[in-house]
Design an enzyme around this catalytic site. Structure first.
Site, PDB file in Angstrom:
ATOM      1  N   ASP A 145       0.974  -1.308  -0.039  1.00  0.00           N
ATOM      2  CA  ASP A 145      -0.179  -0.307   0.065  1.00  0.00           C
ATOM      3  C   ASP A 145       0.729   1.337   0.031  1.00  0.00           C
ATOM      4  O   ASP A 145       1.912   1.335   0.803  1.00  0.00           O
ATOM      5  CB  ASP A 145      -1.009   0.074   1.228  1.00  0.00           C
ATOM      6  CG  ASP A 145      -2.145   1.004   0.956  1.00  0.00           C
ATOM      7  OD1 ASP A 145      -2.284   1.393  -0.073  1.00  0.00           O
ATOM      8  OD2 ASP A 145      -2.928   0.954   1.936  1.00  0.00           O
TER       9      ASP A 145
ATOM     10  N   ASN B  34     -10.959  -2.399  -5.293  1.00  0.00           N
ATOM     11  CA  ASN B  34      -9.860  -1.716  -6.330  1.00  0.00           C
ATOM     12  C   ASN B  34     -10.917  -1.490  -7.633  1.00  0.00           C
ATOM     13  O   ASN B  34     -10.515  -0.615  -8.355  1.00  0.00           O
ATOM     14  CB  ASN B  34      -8.692  -2.409  -6.433  1.00  0.00           C
ATOM     15  CG  ASN B  34      -7.723  -2.142  -5.194  1.00  0.00           C
ATOM     16  OD1 ASN B  34      -6.805  -2.822  -5.023  1.00  0.00           O
ATOM     17  ND2 ASN B  34      -8.087  -1.020  -4.346  1.00  0.00           N
TER      18      ASN B  34
HETATM   19  C1  IPE Z   1      -5.374  -2.830  -0.256  1.00  0.00           C
HETATM   20  O1  IPE Z   1      -4.980  -1.342  -0.357  1.00  0.00           O
HETATM   21  C2  IPE Z   1      -5.343  -3.268  -1.534  1.00  0.00           C
HETATM   22  C3  IPE Z   1      -4.208  -3.678  -2.114  1.00  0.00           C
HETATM   23  C4  IPE Z   1      -2.914  -3.294  -1.620  1.00  0.00           C
HETATM   24  C5  IPE Z   1      -4.275  -4.293  -3.233  1.00  0.00           C
HETATM   25  P1  IPE Z   1      -6.168  -0.288  -0.685  1.00  0.00           P
HETATM   26  O2  IPE Z   1      -5.638   1.037  -0.798  1.00  0.00           O
HETATM   27  O3  IPE Z   1      -6.983  -0.498  -1.515  1.00  0.00           O
HETATM   28  O4  IPE Z   1      -6.843  -0.269   0.791  1.00  0.00           O
HETATM   29  P2  IPE Z   1      -8.008   0.759   1.543  1.00  0.00           P
HETATM   30  O5  IPE Z   1      -8.875   1.239   0.702  1.00  0.00           O
HETATM   31  O6  IPE Z   1      -6.923   1.826   2.094  1.00  0.00           O
HETATM   32  O7  IPE Z   1      -8.176   0.129   2.963  1.00  0.00           O
HETATM   33  C1  IPE Z   2      -1.370   0.126  -3.439  1.00  0.00           C
HETATM   34  O1  IPE Z   2      -1.182   1.740  -3.397  1.00  0.00           O
HETATM   35  C2  IPE Z   2      -1.874  -0.440  -4.722  1.00  0.00           C
HETATM   36  C3  IPE Z   2      -3.036  -0.872  -5.095  1.00  0.00           C
HETATM   37  C4  IPE Z   2      -3.999  -0.978  -4.231  1.00  0.00           C
HETATM   38  C5  IPE Z   2      -3.368  -1.345  -6.520  1.00  0.00           C
HETATM   39  P1  IPE Z   2      -2.441   2.620  -3.357  1.00  0.00           P
HETATM   40  O2  IPE Z   2      -2.692   2.871  -4.920  1.00  0.00           O
HETATM   41  O3  IPE Z   2      -3.471   2.082  -2.717  1.00  0.00           O
HETATM   42  O4  IPE Z   2      -1.663   3.824  -2.725  1.00  0.00           O
HETATM   43  P2  IPE Z   2      -2.480   5.023  -1.925  1.00  0.00           P
HETATM   44  O5  IPE Z   2      -3.026   3.986  -0.731  1.00  0.00           O
HETATM   45  O6  IPE Z   2      -3.352   5.619  -2.622  1.00  0.00           O
HETATM   46  O7  IPE Z   2      -1.201   5.755  -1.684  1.00  0.00           O
HETATM   47 MG    MG Z   3      -4.166   2.408  -0.628  1.00  0.00          MG
END
Ligand code: IPE
Ligand code: IPE
Ligand code: MG
Length: 231
Positions: free
Chosen positions: A16, A64
């Site tokens: 994340d 996602n």
């Molecule tokens: C969790 O990250 C999913 C992945 C890392 C693939 P998100 O960024 O989607 O999670 P939330 O929305 O902050 O809980």
């Molecule tokens: C994790 O990084 C990757 C996926 C969930 C695909 P994020 O895209 O959630 O990054 P933040 O949380 O917005 O920084």
């Molecule tokens: Mg995220």
């Protein structure tokens, strides 16, 4: 006990913070995802070096799918490119590549690339790199129960049967779960499989999580005492 004695068999990572990493640098979110691939490469390399049997990474959740279409399409492009580019390294390093998740929503071209790489590396006996894609913990439990009920109508469900119908049935439950970017939640990840997993949270954003940070997490894990409800 030495760290070698307490090397986890299965490490899973909720990767994340790609978007925030990009924002901090005045870049597009997609640039954060691209840099995140380098972290997967580095962590896989260390897993191979240390002999960790399973490294699974949460790359895309069912939730996602609610992101903007251009970000989603950008992610698939990055993944397709990364799989093609990394396949020779998987072969060289004896890495078995696997993808687990709800394939029904993925494009045919991505599924083909995934299937080809999984077939090619199926006989590799070193580290398994498992990418959790279009995955969610609740989806996994529901598909397991549906599969069980269609094969064994009217039968009682046990903990063992649930486990054996999960998409991760042939993979041991994670010993260590790492989540980057400071968030301290499970976000509908492996709900059943993490019943006794050790959690490790770090503020480091995923694109900055490399071998040094991975070693720190493994070191923290080696000092944990796992009791499983006993004394
Ligand atoms: C969790 O990250 C999913 C992945 C890392 C693939 P998100 O960024 O989607 O999670 P939330 O929305 O902050 O809980
Ligand atoms: C994790 O990084 C990757 C996926 C969930 C695909 P994020 O895209 O959630 O990054 P933040 O949380 O917005 O920084
Ligand atoms: Mg995220």
């Amino acid at each position: 006990m030495t760290q070698e004695n307490k090397l986890p068999k299965h490490v899973t990572i909720i990767m994340d913070g790609n978007g925030r990493w990009a924002k901090q640098r005045g870049k597009e979110r997609i640039d954060g995802h691209k840099e995140g691939v380098e972290s997967v490469r580095a962590c896989c390399e260390l897993a191979v070096e240390l002999g960790i049997q399973y490294l699974s990474v949460f790359a895309f959740s069912e939730e996602n799918w609610g992101r903007p279409q251009d970000e989603i399409e950008g992610l698939w492009k990055i993944m397709l490119k990364a799989i093609t580019a990394e396949t020779p390294t998987f072969m060289k390093n004896n890495v078995r590549f696997r993808v687990i998740g709800n394939f029904s929503r993925l494009s045919k071209s991505l599924v083909k690339e995934i299937d080809d790489c999984m077939a090619l590396t199926a006989g590799n006996t070193g580290t398994s790199l498992v990418v959790m894609l279009s995955y969610s913990g609740k989806w996994d439990i529901v598909q397991a129960l549906n599969k069980f009920m269609s094969k064994h109508p009217g039968e009682q469900i046990t903990e063992e049967t649930v486990g054996s119908y999960l998409s991760t049935a042939d993979i041991p439950d994670p010993d260590l779960l790492i989540r980057t970017s400071g968030e301290q939640r499970i976000s509908n990840y492996m709900l059943w499989q993490t019943a006794y997993t050790e959690y490790y949270f770090t503020d480091v954003l995923w694109p900055d999580f490399r071998k040094t940070q991975f070693r720190q997490a493994l070191d923290a894990y080696s000092k944990r005492e796992r009791r499983y409800g006993k004394v």
